[in-house]
Design a protein around this motif. Structure first.
Motif, PDB file in Angstrom:
ATOM      1  N   ARG A  87       1.058   6.738  -6.874  1.00  0.00           N
ATOM      2  CA  ARG A  87      -0.105   7.581  -7.198  1.00  0.00           C
ATOM      3  C   ARG A  87       0.191   9.060  -6.949  1.00  0.00           C
ATOM      4  O   ARG A  87      -0.417   9.927  -7.574  1.00  0.00           O
ATOM      5  CB  ARG A  87      -1.314   7.132  -6.386  1.00  0.00           C
ATOM      6  N   LEU A  96       0.815  -1.215   0.000  1.00  0.00           N
ATOM      7  CA  LEU A  96       0.000   0.000   0.000  1.00  0.00           C
ATOM      8  C   LEU A  96       0.847   1.263   0.000  1.00  0.00           C
ATOM      9  O   LEU A  96       0.496   2.264  -0.636  1.00  0.00           O
ATOM     10  CB  LEU A  96      -0.938  -0.006   1.209  1.00  0.00           C
ATOM     11  N   ALA A 115       0.836   4.111  -2.898  1.00  0.00           N
ATOM     12  CA  ALA A 115       0.521   5.505  -2.565  1.00  0.00           C
ATOM     13  C   ALA A 115       1.607   6.433  -3.095  1.00  0.00           C
ATOM     14  O   ALA A 115       1.310   7.530  -3.600  1.00  0.00           O
ATOM     15  CB  ALA A 115       0.380   5.650  -1.052  1.00  0.00           C
ATOM     16  N   GLU A 116       2.867   5.998  -3.001  1.00  0.00           N
ATOM     17  CA  GLU A 116       3.965   6.802  -3.531  1.00  0.00           C
ATOM     18  C   GLU A 116       3.832   6.960  -5.047  1.00  0.00           C
ATOM     19  O   GLU A 116       4.039   8.052  -5.593  1.00  0.00           O
ATOM     20  CB  GLU A 116       5.289   6.131  -3.183  1.00  0.00           C
TER      21      GLU A 116
END
Length: 338
Positions: A187, A180, A184-185
């Motif tokens: 995105r 996750l 997230a990085e």
């Protein structure tokens, strides 16, 4: 002998060309400044634009900066100057990746076999499906020789090697999607709506429906309405780019080799994209090595073929990447060092 200071206009051209290089997630982790005598350009890594979870060692960051170094060399030749490169010249300046000195006249014939300057602006990552058409052996030979010219090894894979690398890439892609924090990085570098000067716009993502035949990176973790389902080539043309060592200087050499290969491929009408997932995990990266050779360090996987050009991705303005503190243009009142 040239020995003529670079003008402001020339420095801006050099920085613009360097800033057109590829980088992980289009993070553009570089900055440039004139050398003290204004006879060249200093190239720095920008740690504030790193991608630390995906690239904890800074390998991809240095490869990106190496690609920018090669663009500087090509642009220097366009200015009629012969580029002289030094990698990591100052131990006490860890972010100084290299210098490109431009004090000598350019050679009479193109040192890379052809003028690659226009290809700088034509080169884009194409994450679209390619045609089921082989790249001619003579072209692959030129690309292999280009890598050797930069101290790297381009290994064009046969069918069994392609299938092995695709399997490793698929494994790495699935592992990344389960992480996750890494997703997230990733995105955080997407630019799906408002215009931006960096990152990846929707048009550059390619299909996001995860065609199992070619596991392209899924940036979003979901299928976008702007990304219809497409079928990729049955067996892509893949090559690994390796270096003998695995230190920052080797990564910079790999970046220069990557850009030299990519610009030459672009000049031949080829498209390319990087399958980077498997080098982001130590075990899958280890598996990328040719088991018959078992030497060297694979820095990336390159996919080549014929197909639609990738869209242009945004670039940071020259004024953001070129630091002119203390520079005086000799043609507008400064003292010339001719």
């Amino acid at each position: 002998m040239t020995e003529q200071s670079l003008s402001l206009e020339q420095l801006r051209l050099l920085a613009s060309a360097a800033g057109a290089a590829p980088s992980l997630h289009n993070s553009q982790p570089w900055r440039f400044t004139p050398m003290p005598d204004s006879l060249g350009v200093q190239v720095y890594t920008d740690p504030d634009r790193a991608v630390p979870l995906t690239d904890p060692d800074g390998r991809a960051l240095h490869i990106s900066v190496g690609a920018a170094l090669f663009n500087l060399r090509v642009a220097g030749l366009r200015l009629g100057r012969d580029p002289e490169v030094r990698l990591l010249p100052e131990r006490d300046e860890p972010h100084l990746a290299g210098t490109v000195r431009l004090s000598r006249p350019a050679p009479s014939s193109p040192p890379y076999g052809r003028d690659l300057f226009e290809a700088i602006w034509q080169r884009h990552s194409s994450r679209q499906p390619f045609a089921n058409r082989d790249v001619p052996e003579v072209v692959l030979g030129e690309l292999t020789a280009a890598a050797l010219g930069e101290g790297a090894v381009l290994s064009v894979l046969e069918e069994d090697g392609v299938r092995r690398v695709l399997s490793l890439t698929g494994d790495a892609e699935r592992r990344t999607h389960a992480d996750l924090a890494r997703m997230a990085e990733t995105r955080a570098w997407l630019r799906l709506e408002a215009p931006a000067a960096d990152g990846i716009p929707a048009a550059a993502l390619g299909p996001q429906d995860h065609d199992a035949r070619v596991p392209m990176r899924g940036f979003t973790g979901r299928t976008l309405s702007t990304s219809p389902s497409q079928r990729f080539e049955a067996l892509p043309q893949l090559a690994t780019l390796s270096t003998h060592g695995d230190l920052p200087a080797d990564w910079l050499r790999a970046g220069q080799a990557l850009q030299r290969i990519w610009l030459l491929a672009t000049a031949h009408g080829l498209r390319a994209s990087v399958l980077h997932q498997a080098v982001e995990w130590p075990d899958t990266r280890w598996g990328l090595r040719d088991p018959a050779e078992g030497v060297g360090h694979v820095q990336l996987v390159l996919r080549l073929g014929y197909g639609p050009p990738g869209p242009a991705t945004p670039r940071r303005p020259v004024d953001e990447i070129l630091d002119l503190t203390g520079f005086r243009d000799a043609r507008v009142g400064g003292e010339s060092s001719c």
